[in-house]
Write an enzyme that holds these catalytic residues in place. Structure first.
Site, PDB file in Angstrom:
ATOM      1  N   THR A   1       0.621  -1.138  -0.128  1.00 26.00           N
ATOM      2  CA  THR A   1       0.023   0.219  -0.016  1.00 26.00           C
ATOM      3  C   THR A   1       0.919   1.293  -0.005  1.00 26.00           C
ATOM      4  OG1 THR A   1      -0.183  -0.260   2.363  1.00 26.00           O
ATOM      5  CG2 THR A   1      -2.168  -1.061   1.166  1.00 26.00           C
ATOM      6  N   CYS A   2       1.980   1.085   0.587  1.00 28.93           N
ATOM      7  CA  CYS A   2       2.782   2.451   0.605  1.00 28.93           C
ATOM      8  C   CYS A   2       3.414   2.790  -0.583  1.00 28.93           C
ATOM      9  CB  CYS A   2       3.940   2.250   1.880  1.00 28.93           C
ATOM     10  SG  CYS A   2       3.639   1.841   3.350  1.00 28.93           S
ATOM     11  N   ALA A   3       3.469   1.949  -1.656  1.00 27.67           N
ATOM     12  CA  ALA A   3       4.156   2.085  -3.038  1.00 27.67           C
ATOM     13  C   ALA A   3       2.922   2.037  -4.057  1.00 27.67           C
ATOM     14  CB  ALA A   3       5.076   1.100  -3.250  1.00 27.67           C
TER      15      ALA A   3
END
Length: 1428
Positions: free
Chosen positions: A1394-1396
């Site tokens: 999710t962070c990327a």
């Protein structure tokens, strides 16, 4: 934030000390040179000598380290501490290797090199030796390699492999030789020179003549590419560049890139003498250029074309090289949206160069190329919407691109006849036979140039536009002039009005403005001379006649004072050193002889490249260097000639103006007996006005709107009847609907004529400007003005210091306090430090009063300075108060006076954002009144624009391109922003007339002014992440570094936990990040999910915060309700019962305000569906405007109510329509209780029935309870909570509809086209992969709920950013998820980072399987962040 300060002293230079380090000197090189002719047998002796010498050195160093170790132990160090030999194990190991084993390594390497030389005897041994040498070169310690490897012999023997006929067919051997050579060059670049002396280029090129082994060819290209990065010119002068692309189609994409890179590097400094080589190259290169789709190859070829265009100065050469196919492809690249900005600029530079040198190529570009489409496509790439007008689009076009476009157009046409500004030579052979193409181009280009001029504040861009327009209209035909003349006249009127305003302010010596003035007057002169009968009436109606007269009178006055006797000698080729007169060097860039760094990436790789092999930027010497005397003379001459021409037809202008002056008289006559309560009266007013403004033969101009006083009279008329503005707007829209856009354009035209909002510039340019200015230090003299401490002399208490511009005076206070503390300490230990005459009382005071508690008072120019003010800000305010330019601060060292304040005053905490908030500086500033004489006319027009905007019309037409460009330019001054000295107009216009500016500009303004110093610096650092200055400035990198605060929360009772976090950390300047207990996820994903979850919790019916049509469920709701308990309507506050305890509700609204402000601060996505009216009333409440505009306007109030509760509005409308029907009203059995709520509207309302006598009172009470007093406390609580993070006044910059979208209520674009444009496929997939096609097909067919689940699965939030998929950062990327352990892809679920925004997708067997697995993943994966 940490600030750096350096103190200067008069004898500072004497305190410097020099340090030298001696190293053992080895004259080995000279010995080798002397013995170069000795017999070979001396080599062994030499090697033995070297070995003994190295061993002696090592023993000496080891002995020294042991002695240092013993001394260290004897000094009393703790037992067990490390000795020197333990501290430097790697060094000793290296030295041992260099002494003991060096001979062994050298012997082995010599043997391998010898084997290579014997390749003809044993090719296999030679090949294996080369393979081992390649590994040794890469793996062996560099120091050992330098000593042990005979590089010259190795290169000689490798050349033997290349040149020997016996091993010519040993292709694997040659590949290993080439690879070994590559590794040697990479480790020791200096060996490339040795290889060049051995003619390595000829041998390598020979290997490319016939390709029997593709791996060998690719290795040759790798090696040649490395050589070309430093010695490209040598490759060029082999006159055989074609060999690198002879078999281009057979190469892999990697090899193709290398082949083109070699040629690109070789042609970096191509010259006229190389024409034959380049001519042979261009035929095969052209085909590659046109057919290749690889961006890297295209970039390299563009570099080649750039260098060739620059290096060939003759038109015949360029006409030979650049045929029609190349020209058209260059134009296509400029048009294409996927072409990078750097490549577009590069292509435009090439086209500009060709047009500049060759009249034939200029003619071809006009006749054969579709330049109009190129310009349209190139500019509209930056449009925020497909139907965005040009002036709005231009605000987002990068300035270098605008500059290049204007320059290209200027060079496309021949120079103007009188050459007032031009220095370039006239074109030869410029013949355009196709008049239709020429007229079409002029028709398209002219409005674009006009809009560029208006939308750019930059002088460089404007000067090119002016020159381009002069040349374009010189070729304009009469029929074309009719179409584009009005555009030019509006530009001339606006530009001359700005010039006249600057002259009124006394800005008489601004050479740049005067240089532009000559160009504008020249445009007007050409228009009136060639097409006077068409344009003189229009010119006079735009007020240009009066402006010319003002300018003429100004320069006539200068002429009378200085007697302007200038001739053509005033136009100098270059300013002389002894000349005191100001010059304007209107040339494109720096001198050719200087070494410039090229702005574009020329593809040299990571090697440090000498400047001599880089392509220099093109120089376009278009403009003459002008003197101030010359432009003053020409301005006077042109204005005199124009006045003589205008004077012949002056009477007609007066007749037209007399007709227009009747507008104001009629308006004032209507005002005498105007019935503002009557819709008919408003209808008659607007109908009459429309008839006067627009008819078949007449349309009022912006100038006439102002000069007749109509704008002022109309604005004042509306101000008198402000309480009935909703009625006026409703009727105005109905009357003017078809002419609304035209009327708004006239208002903008008038505003552009009269606005004189000035920019504030810090005066730092180039490497010191923009983001670098935030790290700039200023040198100041500190002068102590109080009673001097008895123990100090004046030089100590009045130092000169250098301190960061954005440091506060609290920082300076700490520095001085520390300085005095040191002095106080010295006075206690050094009796002679205290003067002998110090009496006992002074001595006691000196030692009893601790200097660390002292506080100082600072003043600049006699005005006291707040401790929280910045150094630069305080000085700049002093300059502004005296009407001095802020940019002059750097001309001399500024003096700050200070003295000790009585007692010990507390100094604000430097780390506290609350004590010193940039947002608070701007929110509390007292702004100038609107009736200020200079800006009164501007604000009258702004009020009219606000009135029309309130009619509910679309927003795009209200964006003012000129003011938007000004605001954008002002925001390019981060030091001005950080110092809290933005001009008042930026605050006033963005708060009260936000519709003037695009959303992106206003959002950037909000982030700059309201999110604190740290985020301001981070914002600018992110916008300039590629800046060399930024990356090399360590101090600037340290400024504003944000602190991240990570919090671990439990999913149980998340809402209560969230409220605690909001209360405790909501106003913290740190960046908040959320992690979940017992889950491994961290970073952006869990944080976004937390914000989405809290958003959802705030929308629960059980909290009783919001109106809802489902009254029964709302009344019986409990905290244990299911997801159906959430409010489904748009969120709008439910009314409060004043008899009840509403503390909990108000506390929740306060927390909601803090939560929303916090999300803006950290750029988090929310998931609310607010009613737009909620923010409209919040804005009204904050600005102290009545929530209900006018209860007398019942129709307007019911329309407002219908946006909250349509059914209730219809019911009240029914009651009003039957207000005289007692029977019908009594049959309803209504009481004075708010419908849907158990809230009495009056005392004993439950028992008071609605009838014909009180029905209007009942309607008014319902409206007040629903939209007024019933929700005031909630609005106040929200504003209070919001202002804990940053002042709510800053939020006025965003309109209510924008806020609802920003916080979650937005229609997202999930179309196929959008997904293809915003998705990236990598690591196993390409955008042409069938899996990607299937994925996009599936995603576009998702339901609304499936979209929310997929979005939350991918990003952590169920909502996309306000820019949709385009706003995802990092970009949405899909990669291949490999199956393992014998499983098939169909047995795997997709997973995400999710962070990327990273989706790992297996290669499923069918689309149906993919859809099923994705749905399973997004449903089962919700609610936890676990390892995949």
């Amino acid at each position: 934030m940490d600030y750096h300060m350096h103190e200067y002293s008069d004898d500072e230079g004497d305190q410097d000390s020099s340090h030298s380090v001696s190293y053992p000197y080895d004259d080995e090189d000279s010995e080798f040179a002397a013995d170069a002719h000795d017999h070979e047998s001396s080599d062994d002796e030499e090697h033995e000598h070297d070995q003994d010498e190295h061993r002696d050195r090592f023993l000496n160093l080891e002995d020294a380290l042991n002695r240092m170790n013993r001394a260290n132990n004897e000094s009393g160090n703790a037992e067990g501490s490390f000795g020197m030999n333990q501290m430097f194990p790697e060094l000793l190991s290296m030295l041992r290797e260099g002494s003991g084993s060096n001979n062994t390594v050298k012997t082995r390497l010599d043997s391998l090199i010898k084997n290579v030389g014997n390749c003809e005897e044993d090719s296999y041994i030679a090949m294996e030796s080369l393979r081992e040498l390649s590994e040794q070169i890469l793996m062996t310690n560099q120091l050992v390699l330098d000593r042990a490897l005979d590089k010259e012999q190795l290169i000689t023997n490798i050349m033997t492999v290349f040149s020997s006929h016996k091993v010519k067919d040993e292709l694997e051997l040659q590949m290993q030789a080439c690879r070994c050579l590559y590794n040697l060059f990479e480790v020791s670049p200096e060996t490339i020179n040795m290889a060049l002396e051995e003619n390595v280029l000829v041998d390598l090129q020979a290997l490319l003549t016939e390709i029997n082994y593709i791996d060998l060819a690719e290795q040759v290209l790798e090696t040649s590419d490395l050589i070309s990065r430093i010695h490209g010119n040598d490759i060029l002068h082999t006159y055989n560049l074609n060999c690198y692309i002879q078999y281009f189609d057979f190469f892999t994409i990697h090899a193709q890139r290398k082949a083109i890179s070699i040629i690109s590097n070789s042609c970096a400094r191509v010259k006229m003498e190389d024409f034959e080589t380049i001519e042979k190259l261009f035929n095969p290169l052209k085909d590659i250029f046109i057919n290749s789709t690889d961006s890297i190859i295209l970039e390299r070829i563009i570099n080649i074309l750039y260098a060739c265009a620059k290096g060939m100065p003759k038109d015949s050469m360029l006409e030979t090289l650049f045929n029609e196919d190349i020209l058209n492809h260059l134009i296509q690249l400029v048009s294409h949206s996927e072409t990078s900005l750097e490549n577009k600029l590069h292509c435009l530079d090439i086209l500009s160069r060709l047009a500049d040198i060759s009249g034939v190529l200029s003619s071809k570009l006009i006749e054969s190329a579709n330049l109009a489409k190129m310009l349209d496509d190139c500019l509209h790439e930056y449009s925020k919407s497909p139907d965005a007008p040009l002036h709005e689009t231009l605000m987002f076009v990068p300035k270098p691109l605008l500059n290049s476009i204007a320059r290209f157009i200027a060079l496309l046409f021949p120079t103007e006849s009188d050459r007032l500004l031009s220095a370039d030579a006239s074109k030869s052979n410029f013949i355009v036979d196709d008049d239709e193409k020429l007229n079409t181009l002029i028709t398209v280009v002219t409005p674009i140039l006009v809009e560029i001029y208006v939308n750019s504040i930059d002088f460089d861009v404007r000067r090119y536009v002016v020159l381009a327009l002069i040349r374009v209209i010189s070729f304009m035909k009469s029929e074309t002039a009719t179409q584009i003349g009005p555009f030019l006249i509006k530009l001339i009127g606006s530009a001359l009005a700005q010039t006249a305003s600057n002259l009124d302010k006394g800005m008489t010596n601004v050479l740049e403005l005067d240089g532009l003035l000559v160009g504008i007057l020249s445009i007007l002169d050409i228009l009136t001379t060639r097409f006077g009968d068409k344009f003189i009436p229009l010119i006079k109606r735009e007020g240009i006649f009066q402006l010319i007269k003002e300018i003429h009178d100004h320069f006539q006055g200068i002429h009378q004072i200085t007697s302007l006797h200038y001739d053509d000698s005033d136009i100098k080729n270059s300013p002389s050193e002894g000349d005191n007169e100001d010059h304007l060097e209107l040339s494109d860039g720096d001198d050719e002889d200087e070494d410039e760094s090229y702005d574009y990436d020329m593809g040299f790789g990571d090697v440090d490249i000498p400047e001599s092999v880089k392509t220099k930027p093109m120089k376009f010497h278009i403009f003459k260097p002008l003197t101030l005397g010359y432009v003053e003379k020409k301005s006077l001459q042109l204005s005199t000639a124009l006045l003589e021409l205008f004077g012949e037809t002056d009477a007609s202008s007066n007749a037209e103006l007399a007709h227009i002056s009747q507008f104001v008289q009629k308006l004032r006559a209507i005002d005498v007996s105007f019935d503002c309560t009557s819709e008919d009266a408003w209808y008659q007013l607007w109908t009459t006005l429309k008839a006067l403004l627009f008819n078949n033969e007449f349309e009022i101009s912006g100038f006439e709107l102002i000069s007749t006083g109509l704008a002022t009279a109309l604005a004042e008329f509306l101000e008198r009847y402000n309480s009935w503005v909703t009625v006026a707007q409703r009727i105005f829209y109905n009357v003017f609907e078809t002419q609304l856009r035209t009327f708004v354009n006239i208002l903008h035209s008038g505003l552009n004529r009269v606005e004189n909002f000035d920019l504030v510039e810090c005066g730092l340019q180039g490497e010191e400007g923009a983001v670098a200015s935030l790290g700039k230090q200023i040198r100041i003299d500190l002068r102590y003005t109080g009673e001097p401490p008895a123990h100090l002399d004046s030089s100590f208490s009045s130092p000169t210091v250098s301190i960061h511009c954005i440091a506060s005076f609290a920082t300076l206070n700490d520095f001085l306090k520390h300085r005095f503390v040191k002095a106080q300490f010295l006075s206690t230990i050094l009796p002679r430090f205290s003067p002998a005459e110090t009496n006992e009382e002074e001595s006691t005071m000196l030692h009893d009063d601790d200097a660390k508690n002292w506080t100082f008072e600072f003043t600049f120019d006699g005005k006291s300075i707040d401790m929280n003010d910045t150094i630069f800000g305080a000085i700049a305010r002093g300059f502004i108060a005296k009407n001095k330019k802020v940019s002059d601060i750097w001309k001399e060292t500024q003096v700050i006076e200070f003295k000790r304040t009585p007692g010990n005053t507390d100094v604000p905490d430097l780390e506290s954002e609350e004590n010193y908030s940039l947002a608070n500086i701007y929110s509390t500033r007292a702004l100038k009144e609107k009736d200020d004489g200079d800006s009164l006319a501007s604000y009258k027009i702004l009020e009219l624009l606000r009135f029309v905007k309130g009619c509910g019309t679309e927003s795009d037409m209200f964006i003012n391109s000129k003011l938007s460009a000004k605001l954008s330019r002002q925001l390019d001054e981060p030091l001005i922003i950080a110092s809290g000295i933005l001009p008042d107009w930026t605050l006033q216009l963005t708060r009260e007339y936000s519709f003037l500016f695009p959303f992106e500009t206003r959002m950037f303004f909000l982030q700059c002014t309201s999110f604190g110093y740290g985020r301001l610096i981070e914002l600018w650092k992110s916008r300039n992440s590629d800046s060399k200055i930024l990356n090399n400035d360590e101090q600037l990198q340290q400024l504003g570094r944000m602190v991240r605060h990570k919090l671990r929360v439990s999913r149980k009772n998340m809402f209560l936990t969230g409220l605690k976090i909001i209360g405790k950390y909501g106003s913290s300047p740190s960046v908040l990040e959320i992690e979940y207990i017992d889950e491994v996820g961290s970073g952006l994903g869990p944080t976004l999910e937390f914000y989405a979850s809290i958003s959802k919790e705030f929308a629960k019916n059980s909290l009783h915060l919001w109106r809802s049509e489902d009254f029964d469920k709302k009344a019986n709701a409990t905290d244990g309700e299911s997801s159906s308990d959430y409010v489904k309507d748009l969120l709008f506050p439910a009314p409060l019962d004043s008899k009840c305890d509403n503390a909990k509700t108000l506390e929740l609204f306060e927390s909601l305000g803090t939560f929303i402000a916090r999300s803006m601060l950290d750029s988090r996505i929310l998931d609310f569906r607010f009613n737009k009216l909620f923010f409209e009333l919040l804005h009204k409440r904050f600005t102290k405007v009545a929530l209900l505009d006018n209860l007398g306007d019942l129709k307007g109030m019911l329309q407002m109510l219908s946006r909250v509760d349509e059914q209730l509005a219809k019911s009240l409308e029914y009651l009003y329509d039957h207000k005289d029907d007692s029977v019908s009203l009594e049959a309803l059995s209504l009481t004075f209780v708010l419908p849907g709520y158990n809230i009495e509207l009056i005392p004993d309302g439950t028992n008071t029935f609605v009838n014909a006598t009180n029905v209007e009172d009942f309607i008014q009470k319902v409206l007040e309870s629903t939209l007024g007093r019933g929700i005031e406390k909630q609005l106040d609580a929200f504003i209070d909570g919001f202002s804990k993070v940053f002042p709510y006044v800053a939020l006025l910059i965003l309109r209510p509809e924008e806020l609802t979208e920003l916080f979650g209520r937005i229609d997202e674009d999930w179309s196929t086209e959008t997904l293809y444009n915003c998705m990236n496929a990598d690591h196993g997939y390409t955008m042409d992969s069938q899996t990607i096609h299937d994925l996009i097909s599936i995603v576009t067919q998702f339901t609304v709920q499936e979209r929310r689940l997929f979005c939350q699965f991918l990003t952590g939030s169920p909502k996309l950013p306000i820019d949709g998929f385009k706003g995802l950062k990092p970009k949405f990327t899909v990669v291949l998820k490999h199956a393992e352990d014998g499983l098939t892809p169909d047995q795997y679920l997709p997973s995400v980072m999710t962070c990327a925004n990273y989706l790992k997708l297996p290669k499923y067997s069918s689309r149906d399987v993919m859809r099923a697995r994705i749905l399973q993943a997004i449903e089962e994966g919700a609610g936890a962040f676990l390892l995949s």
